[in-house]
Design a protein around this motif. Sequence first.
Motif, PDB file in Angstrom:
ATOM      1  N   ARG A  51      55.842  42.862  45.902  1.00 14.00           N
ATOM      2  CA  ARG A  51      54.734  42.024  46.337  1.00 14.00           C
ATOM      3  C   ARG A  51      54.118  42.598  47.604  1.00 14.00           C
ATOM      4  O   ARG A  51      54.825  43.080  48.488  1.00 14.00           O
ATOM      5  N   PRO A  65      57.555  40.202  36.975  1.00 16.86           N
ATOM      6  CA  PRO A  65      56.278  39.576  36.619  1.00 16.86           C
ATOM      7  C   PRO A  65      56.481  38.077  36.395  1.00 16.86           C
ATOM      8  O   PRO A  65      57.439  37.665  35.743  1.00 16.86           O
ATOM      9  N   GLU A 109      52.044  35.803  31.884  1.00 15.76           N
ATOM     10  CA  GLU A 109      52.247  36.490  33.158  1.00 15.76           C
ATOM     11  C   GLU A 109      52.740  37.920  32.948  1.00 15.76           C
ATOM     12  O   GLU A 109      52.392  38.827  33.714  1.00 15.76           O
ATOM     13  N   GLU A 112      49.580  39.718  32.132  1.00 14.97           N
ATOM     14  CA  GLU A 112      48.690  39.819  33.290  1.00 14.97           C
ATOM     15  C   GLU A 112      49.191  40.836  34.317  1.00 14.97           C
ATOM     16  O   GLU A 112      48.412  41.604  34.879  1.00 14.97           O
ATOM     17  N   GLU A 113      50.497  40.842  34.586  1.00 13.60           N
ATOM     18  CA  GLU A 113      51.029  41.637  35.691  1.00 13.60           C
ATOM     19  C   GLU A 113      51.651  42.966  35.268  1.00 13.60           C
ATOM     20  O   GLU A 113      51.807  43.854  36.110  1.00 13.60           O
ATOM     21  N   ASN A 198      51.002  48.822  36.622  1.00 10.12           N
ATOM     22  CA  ASN A 198      50.811  47.863  37.709  1.00 10.12           C
ATOM     23  C   ASN A 198      49.446  47.212  37.543  1.00 10.12           C
ATOM     24  O   ASN A 198      48.436  47.699  38.045  1.00 10.12           O
ATOM     25  N   SER A 200      48.924  44.028  38.436  1.00 12.14           N
ATOM     26  CA  SER A 200      48.877  42.870  39.310  1.00 12.14           C
ATOM     27  C   SER A 200      48.149  43.165  40.610  1.00 12.14           C
ATOM     28  O   SER A 200      48.389  44.192  41.254  1.00 12.14           O
ATOM     29  N   GLU A 202      48.715  41.384  43.076  1.00 14.31           N
ATOM     30  CA  GLU A 202      49.666  40.910  44.075  1.00 14.31           C
ATOM     31  C   GLU A 202      50.734  41.949  44.413  1.00 14.31           C
ATOM     32  O   GLU A 202      51.540  41.728  45.321  1.00 14.31           O
TER      33      GLU A 202
END
Length: 289
Positions: A51, A65, A109, A112-113, A198, A200, A202
Amino acid sequence: MANGQWYPPEWPDRIRALAAGTLTPVTPKRAATVMLLKDTGSGPAVHMLRRRASMAFAGGAYAYPGGGVDPRDDDHHVRWAGPTRAWWADRLGVDETAAQAIVCAAVRETYEEAGVLLAGPASDSVVGDTTGADWEADRAALVARDLSFAEFLDRRGLVLRSDLLGAWTRWITPEFEARRYDTWFFVAALPEGQRTRNASTEADRTVWITPGEAAAGYDKGELLMMPPTIATLRQLTEYETAARALDAAPGRDLTPVLATARLVDGELVLSWPGHDEFTKHIPTGGATA
């Protein structure tokens, strides 16, 4: 600190406020996270992301994730393969509507991530490639919440493969935290033909690492992690393949793990039931031990 346990500097004051009755606990939000596994020559590796240091919650920590449940996935009946919603409701300890939303969150998720999608055109298939401009456009719409996961599956004619997930454990963020989550941890194997990336906003780094290597990095203080992350990594070290970890999932205890803080002999003791390594002793005057 000797290891990589994530410990925010504001916790002692918040714990004291909770003990004094001046802090009202925040209601935790439902969330899901996925330990995505793939087999290597030295056993299964798990996909982890770091993160960004600027993140308000667990900045700089390594995690899997995951993210919050989208309420829109509660009420839309998605195309579904694998154990029934009733089975998942019983397994997760919630009603069927919530069970669907939690499983959807886990799959969404991960897509998404990590760019990995546990869904396919039929109940016995999985999409082989999720790269390309059209896939990326849909993924970005999911991240922005312009598109619900149920709508995404319908648009693509996809079936959610709940049978590719195994519920592993459940942790609830301590009552003294400002941001709280009731999180179900799942295991899954990387589908053939797909690859992680990667994706994400975040995270500033992603790695494939064996649970043993990650745990060693934590023990040396090189990898920062929250208690549930290192706890699940230690649990995964005993499995020789991703399939064996998945096979073990149905027998795992999903009783929620919730940290408690109590006053003992003039100091606050912070502990996680069943996980003694995370216990912290906080003198009422300040410093943490």
